[in-house]
Design an enzyme around this catalytic site. Structure first.
Site, PDB file in Angstrom:
ATOM      1  N   LEU A 125      -7.415  38.143 -23.367  1.00 21.22           N
ATOM      2  CA  LEU A 125      -8.926  38.804 -24.054  1.00 21.22           C
ATOM      3  C   LEU A 125      -9.481  39.581 -23.133  1.00 21.22           C
ATOM      4  CD1 LEU A 125     -11.101  39.149 -26.025  1.00 21.22           C
ATOM      5  CD2 LEU A 125     -12.270  37.031 -25.551  1.00 21.22           C
ATOM      6  N   PRO A 128     -10.792  44.522 -17.367  1.00 15.30           N
ATOM      7  CA  PRO A 128     -12.161  45.171 -16.244  1.00 15.30           C
ATOM      8  C   PRO A 128     -13.837  45.519 -16.821  1.00 15.30           C
ATOM      9  CG  PRO A 128     -10.148  46.087 -15.974  1.00 15.30           C
ATOM     10  CD  PRO A 128      -9.617  45.793 -17.418  1.00 15.30           C
ATOM     11  N   ILE A 157      -6.054  37.608 -16.195  1.00 18.26           N
ATOM     12  CA  ILE A 157      -5.154  36.423 -17.617  1.00 18.26           C
ATOM     13  C   ILE A 157      -4.535  35.236 -17.108  1.00 18.26           C
ATOM     14  CG2 ILE A 157      -3.425  36.609 -19.862  1.00 18.26           C
ATOM     15  CD1 ILE A 157      -6.413  38.297 -20.295  1.00 18.26           C
ATOM     16  N   ASP A 236     -14.371  28.686 -30.263  1.00 11.46           N
ATOM     17  CA  ASP A 236     -15.168  27.876 -31.175  1.00 11.46           C
ATOM     18  C   ASP A 236     -14.566  26.318 -30.883  1.00 11.46           C
ATOM     19  OD1 ASP A 236     -17.152  29.418 -31.558  1.00 11.46           O
ATOM     20  OD2 ASP A 236     -16.766  29.558 -33.540  1.00 11.46           O
ATOM     21  N   GLY A 336     -18.452  14.005   2.892  1.00  7.70           N
ATOM     22  CA  GLY A 336     -18.778  14.729   4.091  1.00  7.70           C
ATOM     23  C   GLY A 336     -17.530  15.153   4.751  1.00  7.70           C
ATOM     24  N   GLU A 360     -13.419  31.686 -20.283  1.00  7.07           N
ATOM     25  CA  GLU A 360     -14.509  31.139 -22.024  1.00  7.07           C
ATOM     26  C   GLU A 360     -15.963  31.426 -22.170  1.00  7.07           C
ATOM     27  OE1 GLU A 360     -12.432  28.162 -23.513  1.00  7.07           O
ATOM     28  OE2 GLU A 360     -10.680  28.429 -22.710  1.00  7.07           O
ATOM     29  N   GLU A 364     -24.558  31.041 -19.203  1.00  5.34           N
ATOM     30  CA  GLU A 364     -25.789  32.789 -19.553  1.00  5.34           C
ATOM     31  C   GLU A 364     -25.185  33.096 -20.474  1.00  5.34           C
ATOM     32  OE1 GLU A 364     -25.680  32.250 -15.389  1.00  5.34           O
ATOM     33  OE2 GLU A 364     -23.821  32.834 -16.685  1.00  5.34           O
TER      34      GLU A 364
END
Length: 378
Positions: A125, A128, A157, A236, A336, A360, A364
Site C-alpha cells: 500500500l 514514497p 513493504i 480495521d 541499566g 498500519e 497521529e
C-alpha cells in the site's frame, strides 16, 4: 467485556509453548532482513497459519475473520519471538484482502498455500508520497485491453522483494480514495522488481518498482475503484491485532524487568525494594493490562459485528503501541547498561517496539480516526 474462556487461555499457552520449542530456534537461525522461509514453513506445519484462515484445512476457508483469535495468537507469539509473530502477521495482512474480497479462484490459488507456509504474502500500500495519506497513492493502473498495466513505486513493504505475491493498491481514476483498485500480483510478473531496505528492526522490508507490469481482469480484488475499501477492511481487522503484538512485547519486557528487579542486589537489597523501581513496575503492569483489555474489547466488538469498529480499532492500536514503547523503555532503564548490549532481549525489543507506532496508521492518524468517530456518533 467478557473475560477469556479457559479454552482461550489454554490456546494462548499452547502457542507460547510451540513458539518456545520450535519457532525461537528457527527465528534465531534466520538472516536478519530476509524472509525466513524455514520459519514460515514451520508456522504452517504447526498449524498456526491455519488459525488465521478457519476452514482452510477442509478446503473452505471462511471469509469472516475472528479478530479475538487473531489477537490471542499474535500476543502469545510476541511474548516468545517477535520474528515469528511478524512472519505470521504478514502472511495474514497480505492474504486477507484476497480472502475478504477475492474471487473463489483467487482464494483457492493463494490461501491454502499461505496457510501451509508454502507461499509468502505481502501487502503493498505505502508509497514514497503516500504513507499516512493512503488515498494519495500514485501507482498508476492504466487500462490495457481487458486488464491494466501498473507503473510506479511502493516502499517500506514488508516481505518485499522476496514475497511470492503482492496485494497491490493502484490508482485507476483521479477520484481520490474512490479511484483506487486492488490487485493480486504474482512476484514473477515481468516488469516487477525490488530491493531490500536496511531498517532498525531485523524484518524483511523493501522497495518495489512496477515498470508496466501487466495484471489481468481476474486479478482484480473486489470491484474497480473500490480498492480503498479492500485496504481499510483489512486494516480495521488487523489494527487491534497490532495492539496485541504490542501487548505481547510489553508483557515480555515487564516479565524481564520484574525478574531483574528481584534478582539484582543494589543498596543492600533487591532492586524491587527501591520505591521508585517498585512504582515503575506497578505503572508498567497497569498500563499493560489496560492496553490488553482495550485490545480484547475492540476485537470482541469486531467479532460481534458492532458499529464504530474503526474508532475502537484505532483506540486499541494507539493505546497498546504507545504503552509498549513506555514499558520497554522503562524496562531498559531498570536494567541499566546491560539492556543496551547487542543480543539482550530488551535491546531487541527496543528496536522492535518503535515501528508499530508508525505502520498500519501512525499514532497521529489513530487519534484523527478516533476524533472523527466521536463526531460521527453525535
Amino acid at each position: 467485556m467478557r473475560m477469556l474462556t479457559a479454552e482461550q487461555r489454554e490456546f494462548a499457552d499452547e502457542v507460547k509453548a510451540l513458539a518456545a520449542d520450535w519457532l525461537v530456534p528457527l527465528a534465531e537461525a534466520g538472516t536478519p532482513g530476509s524472509v525466513n522461509r524455514e520459519l514460515v514453513k514451520a508456522l504452517g506445519e504447526l498449524g498456526l497459519l491455519a488459525q488465521l484462515f478457519p476452514g482452510v484445512d477442509a478446503g473452505k476457508p471462511s471469509r469472516d475473520a475472528a479478530a479475538l483469535d487473531l489477537c490471542l495468537l499474535r500476543e502469545a507469539l510476541a511474548t516468545q519471538s517477535t520474528q515469528a509473530e511478524t512472519a505470521l502477521a504478514l502472511q495474514g495482512l497480505g492474504t486477507y484482502p484476497i480472502l475478504q474480497s477475492g474471487q473463489d479462484s483467487q482464494v483457492e490459488r493463494w490461501v491454502p498455500a499461505v496457510a501451509a507456509g508454502e507461499a509468502v504474502a505481502a501487502f503493498a500500500l505505502t508509497e514514497p508520497e503516500a504513507g499516512s495519506d493512503a488515498a494519495a497513492l500514485r501507482l498508476a493502473a492504466t487500462r490495457d485491453g481487458g486488464g491494466w498495466r501498473l507503473s510506479g513505486e511502493k516502499i517500506w513493504i514488508s516481505n518485499a522483494p522476496e514475497a511470492d505475491f503482492y496485494t497491490v493498491f493502484a490508482r485507476t481514476s483521479d477520484a481520490g480514495a474512490r479511484g483506487v483498485s486492488a490487485f493480486v500480483v504474482p512476484a514473477d510478473r515481468p516488469g516487477l522488481s525490488g530491493e531490500h531496505l536496511d531498517m532498525v528492526s531485523p524484518h524483511p522490508i523493501g522497495r518495489l518498482t512496477f515498470d508496466g507490469v501487466a495484471v489481468h481482469s481476474e486479478e482484480l480484488l473486489g470491484e474497480e475503484n473500490k480498492g480503498f475499501r479492500v485496504a481499510m477492511r483489512t486494516l480495521d481487522l488487523f489494527r487491534p491485532s497490532v495492539g496485541a503484538f504490542a501487548v505481547g512485547m510489553a508483557q515480555s519486557a515487564l516479565d524481564a524487568a520484574v525478574s531483574h528487579a528481584d534478582s539484582r542486589i543494589a543498596f543492600g537489597g533487591p532492586l524491587r525494594e527501591q520505591q521508585t523501581v517498585a512504582h515503575t513496575l506497578a505503572e508498567m503492569a497497569t498500563r499493560t493490562e489496560a492496553a490488553r483489555l482495550l485490545v480484547y474489547s475492540a476485537a470482541q466488538a469486531y467479532d460481534a459485528g458492532e458499529t464504530s469498529i474503526a474508532g475502537r480499532s484505532a483506540m486499541a492500536k494507539l493505546l497498546a503501541t504507545e504503552t509498549a514503547q513506555y514499558v520497554v523503555d522503562a524496562a531498559v532503564q531498570i536494567h541499566g547498561a546491560r539492556a543496551l548490549q547487542r543480543g539482550h532481549l530488551l535491546e531487541h525489543l527496543y528496536r522492535e517496539v518503535r515501528a508499530p507506532r508508525i505502520y498500519e496508521g501512525a499514532s497521529e492518524i489513530q487519534r484523527t480516526i478516533i476524533a472523527r468517530e466521536l463526531y460521527r456518533s453525535n
